[in-house]
Design a protein around this motif. Structure first.
Motif, PDB file in Angstrom:
ATOM      1  N   SER A 157     -23.368  11.358  31.604  1.00  0.00           N
ATOM      2  CA  SER A 157     -22.932  12.350  32.594  1.00  0.00           C
ATOM      3  C   SER A 157     -22.695  13.699  31.958  1.00  0.00           C
ATOM      4  O   SER A 157     -23.019  14.738  32.545  1.00  0.00           O
ATOM      5  CB  SER A 157     -21.647  11.887  33.266  1.00  0.00           C
ATOM      6  N   LEU A 160     -25.790  15.374  31.606  1.00  0.00           N
ATOM      7  CA  LEU A 160     -26.240  15.939  32.884  1.00  0.00           C
ATOM      8  C   LEU A 160     -25.540  17.261  33.170  1.00  0.00           C
ATOM      9  O   LEU A 160     -26.165  18.229  33.610  1.00  0.00           O
ATOM     10  CB  LEU A 160     -25.961  14.962  34.024  1.00  0.00           C
ATOM     11  N   MET A 163     -27.131  19.897  31.194  1.00  0.00           N
ATOM     12  CA  MET A 163     -28.388  20.378  31.774  1.00  0.00           C
ATOM     13  C   MET A 163     -28.106  21.348  32.908  1.00  0.00           C
ATOM     14  O   MET A 163     -28.794  22.367  33.062  1.00  0.00           O
ATOM     15  CB  MET A 163     -29.202  19.219  32.346  1.00  0.00           C
ATOM     16  N   GLY A 164     -27.082  21.025  33.718  1.00  0.00           N
ATOM     17  CA  GLY A 164     -26.703  21.942  34.798  1.00  0.00           C
ATOM     18  C   GLY A 164     -26.303  23.291  34.253  1.00  0.00           C
ATOM     19  O   GLY A 164     -26.694  24.335  34.791  1.00  0.00           O
ATOM     20  N   SER A 199     -30.180  23.311  41.787  1.00  0.00           N
ATOM     21  CA  SER A 199     -30.351  22.203  40.831  1.00  0.00           C
ATOM     22  C   SER A 199     -29.182  22.147  39.867  1.00  0.00           C
ATOM     23  O   SER A 199     -28.730  21.060  39.504  1.00  0.00           O
ATOM     24  CB  SER A 199     -31.670  22.291  40.066  1.00  0.00           C
ATOM     25  N   LEU A 203     -26.791  18.822  39.346  1.00  0.00           N
ATOM     26  CA  LEU A 203     -26.573  18.176  38.048  1.00  0.00           C
ATOM     27  C   LEU A 203     -25.099  18.191  37.662  1.00  0.00           C
ATOM     28  O   LEU A 203     -24.549  17.178  37.207  1.00  0.00           O
ATOM     29  CB  LEU A 203     -27.407  18.879  36.972  1.00  0.00           C
ATOM     30  N   THR A 206     -23.154  15.765  39.879  1.00  0.00           N
ATOM     31  CA  THR A 206     -23.392  14.377  39.489  1.00  0.00           C
ATOM     32  C   THR A 206     -22.655  14.043  38.203  1.00  0.00           C
ATOM     33  O   THR A 206     -22.055  12.983  38.065  1.00  0.00           O
ATOM     34  CB  THR A 206     -24.889  14.124  39.288  1.00  0.00           C
ATOM     35  N   GLY A 207     -22.693  14.972  37.247  1.00  0.00           N
ATOM     36  CA  GLY A 207     -22.025  14.722  35.978  1.00  0.00           C
ATOM     37  C   GLY A 207     -20.534  14.565  36.151  1.00  0.00           C
ATOM     38  O   GLY A 207     -19.934  13.635  35.609  1.00  0.00           O
TER      39      GLY A 207
END
Lengths: 477, 209
Positions: A157, A160, A163-164, A199, A203, A206-207
């Protein structure tokens, strides 16, 4: 510069607690840490809005959550001392526990205060590390399993979230908006590329669900709260949840300045409804009290998220809900710790006769049931009422019915399990057994005080709390 | 030059999706480290020199020497059997990985041009998904760790896409890499491997409802 002093001194305390094995000295160090945490809270609360060490600020939502953390820190230290004393852990295990505990509280505080998205993210990583030590405290294969799952899922996570942040960095770069500070990003959010922003939100959301305990990453948190010692579980399911909530809140504040906010609302509603469904489905068949409370956290965070997605008065309800839920859930986990010492089992099937075994503890459970179900006089009644009102005003009638139906299941299973514990005949001969432990009133008192605080804040909200919440909501305007 | 390296990097994904032995897996991870070293070298040569050297050292020493060596040590110490033991056949894995790469390729072309330099996007996202796929399709816990390391490589490649403008983010990515890998490998080395002799995921299902 107080924050620098705080970080440094916390790390020194953590190191000292770890290397020193003398109980009295260790306890003194913990009292010192509690005082330090309170002074940080006071300093940040009374200071005018100011940036310290470039990356730490004190906006209203950080102050609010920091107050909650500082209160729970005192009670958690109190119950941790009792927990370790009763278990008779050797000094080495004890030192490890408290060192990890101090680092956890320090990293949660710094995460609240961070004003740069990447700095906040670093402290999220630190919470994972320190929490995993607490989860593995008992050193059984099951606690190892929980710690492994927690570390693994949190690492994925955290990747993620990173990445976000990268996508956000790209968006900032394209809009020539300077840096990744929340305030500067919010000023220029309207110029961000909407695809990148969406996006990034997806991300990061979600993380952070791994910390806040929402669908889809909720699984690690459940096992962690199940296996960690109960005073640590109290922090994991209150202040650490708030870390995740804050991460999502700040990102939402950013996206609410743009046209993509309807996308964010849709994501949040889907996740919240799935969380409610999961909480309802698992609570009906749950076998142990700790897991039941862990699933109940999922439910409450789902409701708070619905408030966030609805907007208007729902924003206020969401923040109030998060604050009040922290106090209630912590009290329930502390009381679970006492209950385990009396009943000697965490399973619902072994529970019973708690009113005869521990009167005040039983009252905490009874009151806690009403509080968690948001039945008046629970403060959660106020916040849930506001959230449902905002759903109504936005025309989400189907959502009200769906949430109401799921809440019925949740309250039913919460009630049936807690009442089984309180009123059913006890298994075995516990009542007359001299070996059954007696819990003193002084041990139960802080829990009652926390629950009373929930009623007080819910119905007679002190002006400074209302002020802080309203100020925090300025971010969403 | 970077493009060639990235394409070789993508090719390694095919190999690891069909790898039968853990040893092969390990070699691929080492090779990805070397490839990342090359990509860093050609991509980031405009940033601060000390930072640049640190990043290069991280890729060459940490990624391509330390991690594979340590994984090898773990495999020997815990006497883990040599096969990766996938749930699905190698052919299916190969097919799925190809599909993932093709999809990201077309996706990056359909997104209106210029959001990313396409090749970075394709490489990063494909690596990420392959990492996820390897995690869910293998039985052993150590292959989960390896899948995670591959996933991390994907994150690092993506961080390079913004790396020239915001070197701080690349540093953070590297920090994440070192921190999490050491943590995950450390737990595995000290605890999981000793306690769960078989070290298979099926051992980790006692916590459930």
């Amino acid at each position: 510069m107080f924050i620098g002093f705080y970080i440094l001194l916390s790390l020194i305390i953590a190191g000292a607690v770890y290397f020193n094995r003398n109980k009295t000295v260790n306890n003194c160090l913990l009292y010192l840490f509690a005082a330090l945490q309170c002074s940080l809270c006071a300093e940040r609360f009374f200071a005018a809005d100011s940036v310290q060490l470039q990356f730490f600020t004190n906006d209203s939502i950080a102050k609010l959550l920091l107050i909650v953390l500082s209160i729970l820190n005192i009670t958690s230290i109190f119950y941790s001392l009792i927990y370790l004393e009763k278990r008779g852990d050797p000094p080495k295990v004890r030192s490890m526990y408290f060192a990890a505990y101090v680092v956890l509280i320090m990293s949660i505080s710094c995460n609240y205060l961070a004003n740069h998205i990447a700095i906040g993210w670093i402290f999220v990583e630190l919470t994972t590390l320190s929490a995993s030590v607490l989860i593995y405290h008992r050193k059984t294969t099951r606690s190892l399993e929980a710690a492994w799952k927690y570390v693994f899922i949190c690492s994925v996570s955290v990747a993620l979230i990173f990445m976000g942040i990268l996508l956000l960095g790209l968006a900032v770069e394209r809009a020539k908006a300077g840096d990744l500070f929340y305030l500067s990003m919010m000023k220029s959010a309207a110029n961000f590329d909407s695809l990148l922003l969406k996006s990034a939100f997806l991300l990061i959301f979600t993380g952070y669900t791994v910390k806040v305990g929402l669908f889809p990453m909720y699984t690690a948190g459940i096992d962690a709260k199940d296996k960690a010692p109960s005073p640590a579980s109290a922090i994991l399911s209150s202040s650490l949840l708030n870390v995740g909530f804050l991460g999502i809140f700040r990102m939402y504040a950013l996206i609410s300045k743009t046209n993509s906010v309807s996308f964010a609302n849709a994501v949040i509603i889907i996740s919240a409804v799935c969380s409610l469904i999961i909480a309802a489905a698992y609570m009906v068949r749950v076998k142990s009290f700790k897991r039941m409370f862990a699933y109940s956290s999922i439910e409450h965070m789902g409701i708070a998220m619905l408030g966030l997605a609805m907007g208007g008065i729902g924003y206020f309800g969401a923040l109030l809900h998060v604050v009040l839920h922290s106090f209630i859930k912590a009290a329930m986990f502390y009381q679970y710790g006492s209950m385990f010492r009396v009943i000697r089992s965490k399973f619902i099937k072994d529970a019973g006769g708690y009113f005869k075994l521990n009167l005040w503890g039983a009252l905490v459970f009874l009151a806690g049931f009403f509080m968690l179900s948001a039945i008046p006089p629970s403060g959660l009644f106020v916040s849930e009422f506001l959230i449902f009102m905002s759903m109504f005003s936005k025309g989400y009638v189907w959502l009200i019915f769906a949430a109401g139906l799921l809440l019925t299941f949740i309250i039913w299973s919460l009630g049936i399990n807690i009442f089984r514990l309180l009123f059913q005949n006890p298994k075995g001969n516990k009542i007359d057994n001299p070996e059954t432990e007696k819990i003193s009133f002084s041990e139960t008192f802080p829990q009652l005080a926390l629950l009373a605080l929930v009623v007080y804040i819910g119905y007679f909200p002190p002006p400074f709390i209302v002020g802080l919440i309203n100020n925090a909501l300025q971010l969403l305007k | 030059m970077i493009n060639i390296l990235l394409i070789i990097f993508l090719a390694t994904l095919f190999v690891c999706s069909a790898a039968i032995r853990l040893r092969t897996f390990n070699k691929i991870i080492a090779m990805q480290g070397v490839l990342l070293f090359g990509i860093f070298f050609f991509r980031l040569n405009e940033i601060n020199i000390i930072n640049f050297i640190l990043l290069l050292l991280e890729t060459i020493i940490f990624k391509s020497i330390f991690i594979p060596y340590f994984l090898n040590y773990l495999i020997k110490k815990n006497k883990i059997t040599r096969e990766t033991e996938p749930y699905v056949s190698n052919f299916t894995s190969l097919f799925i990985v190809s599909a993932v790469i093709l999809t990201t390729f077309f996706l990056s072309n359909t997104l209106q041009g210029g959001i990313f330099e396409n090749i970075y996007f394709v490489a990063a996202v494909s690596t990420l998904f392959c990492g996820f796929y390897l995690i869910i399709s293998r039985k052993k816990i150590i292959t989960h760790v390896m899948g995670f390391i591959i996933l991390e490589n994907g994150v690092v490649i993506l961080s390079l896409a913004v790396g020239r403008e915001m070197p701080m983010l690349v540093n953070l990515g590297v920090l994440l890499d070192i921190f999490v890998t050491v943590l995950v490998l450390g737990i595995f080395a000290n605890k999981i491997g000793d306690v769960f002799k078989e070290a298979e995921v099926s051992q980790l299902d006692s916590l459930r409802d």
